[in-house]
Design a protein around this motif. Structure first.
Motif, PDB file in Angstrom:
ATOM      1  N   ALA A 637       0.829  -1.205   0.000  1.00  0.00           N
ATOM      2  CA  ALA A 637       0.000   0.000   0.000  1.00  0.00           C
ATOM      3  C   ALA A 637       0.863   1.254   0.000  1.00  0.00           C
ATOM      4  N   PRO A 638       0.346   2.353  -0.532  1.00  0.00           N
ATOM      5  CA  PRO A 638       1.033   3.631  -0.391  1.00  0.00           C
ATOM      6  C   PRO A 638       1.233   3.970   1.078  1.00  0.00           C
ATOM      7  N   LEU A 639       2.231   4.759   1.366  1.00  0.00           N
ATOM      8  CA  LEU A 639       2.564   5.114   2.748  1.00  0.00           C
ATOM      9  C   LEU A 639       1.888   6.438   3.092  1.00  0.00           C
ATOM     10  N   ARG A 640       0.798   6.351   3.859  1.00  0.00           N
ATOM     11  CA  ARG A 640       0.050   7.553   4.235  1.00  0.00           C
ATOM     12  C   ARG A 640       0.665   8.169   5.479  1.00  0.00           C
ATOM     13  N   LEU A 641       1.053   9.441   5.380  1.00  0.00           N
ATOM     14  CA  LEU A 641       1.691  10.131   6.494  1.00  0.00           C
ATOM     15  C   LEU A 641       0.638  10.636   7.481  1.00  0.00           C
ATOM     16  N   ALA A 642       1.094  11.229   8.568  1.00  0.00           N
ATOM     17  CA  ALA A 642       0.195  11.679   9.632  1.00  0.00           C
ATOM     18  C   ALA A 642       0.798  12.918  10.283  1.00  0.00           C
ATOM     19  N   GLY A 661       0.016  18.691   2.139  1.00  0.00           N
ATOM     20  CA  GLY A 661      -0.174  17.917   3.361  1.00  0.00           C
ATOM     21  C   GLY A 661      -1.390  17.024   3.310  1.00  0.00           C
ATOM     22  N   ALA A 662      -2.500  17.539   2.802  1.00  0.00           N
ATOM     23  CA  ALA A 662      -3.728  16.741   2.735  1.00  0.00           C
ATOM     24  C   ALA A 662      -3.536  15.518   1.850  1.00  0.00           C
ATOM     25  N   VAL A 663      -2.803  15.662   0.753  1.00  0.00           N
ATOM     26  CA  VAL A 663      -2.584  14.532  -0.162  1.00  0.00           C
ATOM     27  C   VAL A 663      -1.658  13.502   0.476  1.00  0.00           C
ATOM     28  N   LEU A 664      -0.610  13.968   1.171  1.00  0.00           N
ATOM     29  CA  LEU A 664       0.308  13.041   1.828  1.00  0.00           C
ATOM     30  C   LEU A 664      -0.408  12.208   2.891  1.00  0.00           C
ATOM     31  N   MET A 665      -1.423  12.798   3.533  1.00  0.00           N
ATOM     32  CA  MET A 665      -2.120  12.063   4.588  1.00  0.00           C
ATOM     33  C   MET A 665      -3.287  11.224   4.069  1.00  0.00           C
ATOM     34  N   SER A 666      -3.810  11.574   2.902  1.00  0.00           N
ATOM     35  CA  SER A 666      -4.950  10.813   2.385  1.00  0.00           C
ATOM     36  C   SER A 666      -4.523   9.784   1.350  1.00  0.00           C
TER      37      SER A 666
END
Length: 688
Positions: A637-642, A661-666
């Motif tokens: 899976a892609p690595l979703r940040l937080a 930021g929103a794209v990195l977390m979603s």
């Protein structure tokens, strides 16, 4: 806002941290009960809580619950926190409240027994920059008392639909294996009977309702600040309640208290988090940094340790050679390990004879130390003060200094015995030689090891010999405290055959702990994940060593080994003399990268990712991700940040790419491509 307030009309106390509240009240029989541990409450809301109630449904059920320290008096059938035998054979305590004291964030509740002159204090401490609640117990008997159990605190959680227990298990070189299982009805004991916090368990736990994850769900957790034997007993009742009690010692030990003595237990701290295991960990890391570690704001240096390069074959020439290579790759602290002293040529002799081996170091340690300092590194030594080989001058002169029983054999483990630091003369001997060593040899760092558990833990002639289980640990603490006070420059790493002495008690006196003797990067991922549940990255020593790994035989790329170790306090431990020029150059580049990201890793906030970790500090973000071999076609899976600003933008410091930021977390980052082997990556982002 005051952190501790008292409402006299309801006889309850409200303790507040920045994000949580804890409410204690007195029942009709003066027994202290927990009314609330969870989200923040106002004084008005705390006053509206239902008062303590009896839970017994029949004459076979307990009539008490949610007590702050469980006694044996009355219809109490949970595991007692306080087991004492008083004159005449009376057991337990019949609570009588004698008052309280509030000193800033420190609350003291004073009690006595209704029939005997036994004084009990329950202590609570909160801070304005931590969500941890620290608790401990003090006994002050005015008559002789036999103590079978005296825990630091008992904790209760609200009624939940289910209860899940998180803790760690393991063994030597497999420490901190995370376990999450349903808490069964009945009693569940977590313990160490080994004289140290142990590889096999660790004195912390987390409880949730079975629905928590890394980023969601309520979590209640506790950690004991003690480096010896310990026990925590959890109880889940058939009526649907859960609680636990814990402290130092283990089953079968007793202590005798004389009139006028004071018996103080270690701190047993608790943290509530509303947003999952990750938030519980971050709250623990904040607390450890602000109120446990002695030098929390000091960057941990890049260490090179010579053990895996030479083992017991230590001499001035090979240490000089290794020091030059360590400096070349960027190490900041050079540590010479075992066998620099006495007649030590293996693990069967010489331990306890703490003088420099003049055959291996004809001119003493000063020439080597001077060279290490000239190369721009600090100098450290391995020591094992609490142990002795029978084949040593120390043991031959003082055979009664070790733990032993007159009618039992003296069990050898790793060819050594445990010195009894509960004896003041033995503890004084240890402090004197350590103080002399540091003073005379310009030592900057000690790796304090402990390589066997207690056996035959007796002291012949002592009428209260079980105290040695407590007094030994207190003596270790005292020696470390005195060394640090006398030598402000000195730094200490705690070690016990790897991670066998990892706890909040030892971290209050050391700068980091040796996480495990297992330096295999693949195995370290799980070890470090378990460690991070409570303990912060700056305290987690993590080495890059040789490939194939000397313990497991696993071959792993150098970059993968570095990326895993970069998640903590980076060190190197391989035989640099056997590394190729390409490996040395790559190592130097990666050490330089680590020094750049070190403030983010060591001082940032941690988010555990499905196959990696993320740290955020100020405007910088560091992501370390890794994958071992997987079967062809296995989706990753892609690595979703937080923990990012969803409206913010983040520039990749290496490529210049800008991410939202929103794209990195979603949506996350593109998944790693395993390629059939060990794949890893390091990402450096900066808010822009």
């Amino acid at each position: 806002m005051r952190s501790v307030t008292f409402d006299a009309s309801s006889r309850r106390w409200l303790l507040r941290t920045p994000g949580t509240s804890y409410v204690v009240a007195l029942a009709d029989d003066d027994a202290p009960r927990c009314l609330h541990w969870g989200p923040a409450l106002t004084a008005e809301q705390a006053a509206s809580l239902p008062g303590p109630a009896a839970f017994g449904a029949s004459s076979f059920d307990s009539t008490a619950g949610e007590e702050e320290l469980v006694s044996e008096v009355g219809a109490r059938f949970e595991t007692p926190s306080l087991q004492v035998v008083l004159p005449g054979g009376d057991r337990g305590i019949e609570w009588r409240h004698d008052g309280h004291e509030i000193d800033g964030g420190h609350l003291t509740l004073r009690f006595s027994d209704r029939r005997h002159p036994l004084l009990v204090e329950l202590h609570y401490r909160v801070h304005d920059d931590s969500d941890a609640i620290e608790r401990w117990t003090v006994l002050r008997p005015q008559v002789p008392v036999t103590v079978l159990r005296c825990d630091s605190a008992a904790w209760s959680v609200p009624a939940l639909d289910g209860y899940r227990l998180s803790h760690v298990t393991g063994g030597w070189s497999s420490e901190h294996a995370l376990s999450r299982t349903e808490l069964p009805v009945g009693e569940t004991a977590l313990t160490s009977r080994r004289g140290l916090s142990s590889h096999h368990a660790n004195p912390w736990l987390m409880i949730d309702g079975g629905d928590a994850g890394e980023r969601h769900g309520e979590v209640w957790s506790c950690a004991l600040a003690w480096s010896g034997s310990w026990r925590v007993t959890l109880t889940r009742t058939t009526s649907g309640r859960a609680s636990w009690t814990g402290g130092f010692g283990h089953e079968g030990l007793t202590w005798r208290l004389e009139p006028g003595e004071e018996w103080v237990t270690p701190v047993f701290a608790g943290v509530y988090a509303p947003d999952g295991y990750g938030e519980a960990s971050r709250r623990w890391h904040d607390h450890v940094a602000r109120h446990v570690l002695p030098r929390p704001d000091e960057p941990r240096p890049v260490v090179y340790n010579a053990w895996e390069a030479v083992g017991f074959d230590v001499n001035e020439a090979n240490q000089r050679d290794l020091a030059r290579l360590a400096a070349r790759v960027g190490a900041e602290l050079f540590v010479m390990d075992d066998a620099w002293f006495g007649g030590r040529t293996g693990d069967s002799a010489g331990l306890g004879d703490w003088w420099v081996n003049d055959e291996r170091f004809p001119d003493g340690l000063s020439p080597l130390i001077d060279e290490v300092h000239r190369l721009g590194m600090r100098f450290g030594l391995w020591v094992e003060p609490e142990m002795v080989n029978p084949d040593s001058d120390l043991y031959r002169a003082n055979p009664d200094w070790v733990l032993h029983m007159p009618g039992r054999s003296r069990t050898l483990l790793r060819n050594q015995l445990v010195l009894n630091f509960a004896r003041p003369d033995v503890a004084d001997w240890a402090h004197k030689w350590l103080h002399k060593l540091v003073s005379e040899h310009a030592v900057d760092f000690l790796k304090w090891d402990f390589n066997r558990a207690f056996t035959e833990a007796g002291r012949p002639g002592d009428p209260d010999q079980d105290r040695l289980w407590i007094d030994h640990v207190r003596a270790v603490y005292s020696i470390m405290d005195r060394l640090r006070a006398d030598h402000p420059h000195l730094r200490i790493e705690a070690c016990a055959g790897g991670g066998g002495r990892t706890d909040l008690g030892i971290l209050a006196r050391t700068d980091q702990v040796w996480t495990s003797d297992n330096t295999d990067a693949h195995d370290r991922i799980a070890i470090q994940r378990g460690f991070s549940q409570v303990y912060p990255a700056r305290a987690m020593a993590a080495w890059v060593t040789d490939s194939p790994n000397p313990l497991t035989g696993r071959a792993v790329p150098l970059r993968f080994r570095f990326h895993v170790a970069m998640a903590g306090a980076l060190g190197l431990g391989g035989d640099l003399a056997r590394w190729s020029e390409a490996e040395l150059s790559e190592a130097a580049e990666l050490v330089a990268v680590y020094k750049d990201i070190r403030p983010v890793v060591q001082f940032g906030r941690l988010w555990r990712l499905p196959y990696g970790v993320q740290y955020v500090h100020g405007d910088r973000v560091v992501v370390l991700a890794w994958h071992g071999p997987v079967a062809f076609g296995t989706p990753i899976a892609p690595l979703r940040l937080a923990g990012l600003d969803p409206d913010g933008r983040y520039r990749d410091e290496d490529t210049g790419t800008v991410h939202h930021g929103a794209v990195l977390m979603s949506r996350g980052l593109p998944p790693l491509t395993p390629g059939g082997g060990y794949t890893s990556t390091l990402l450096r982002l900066r808010a822009c």
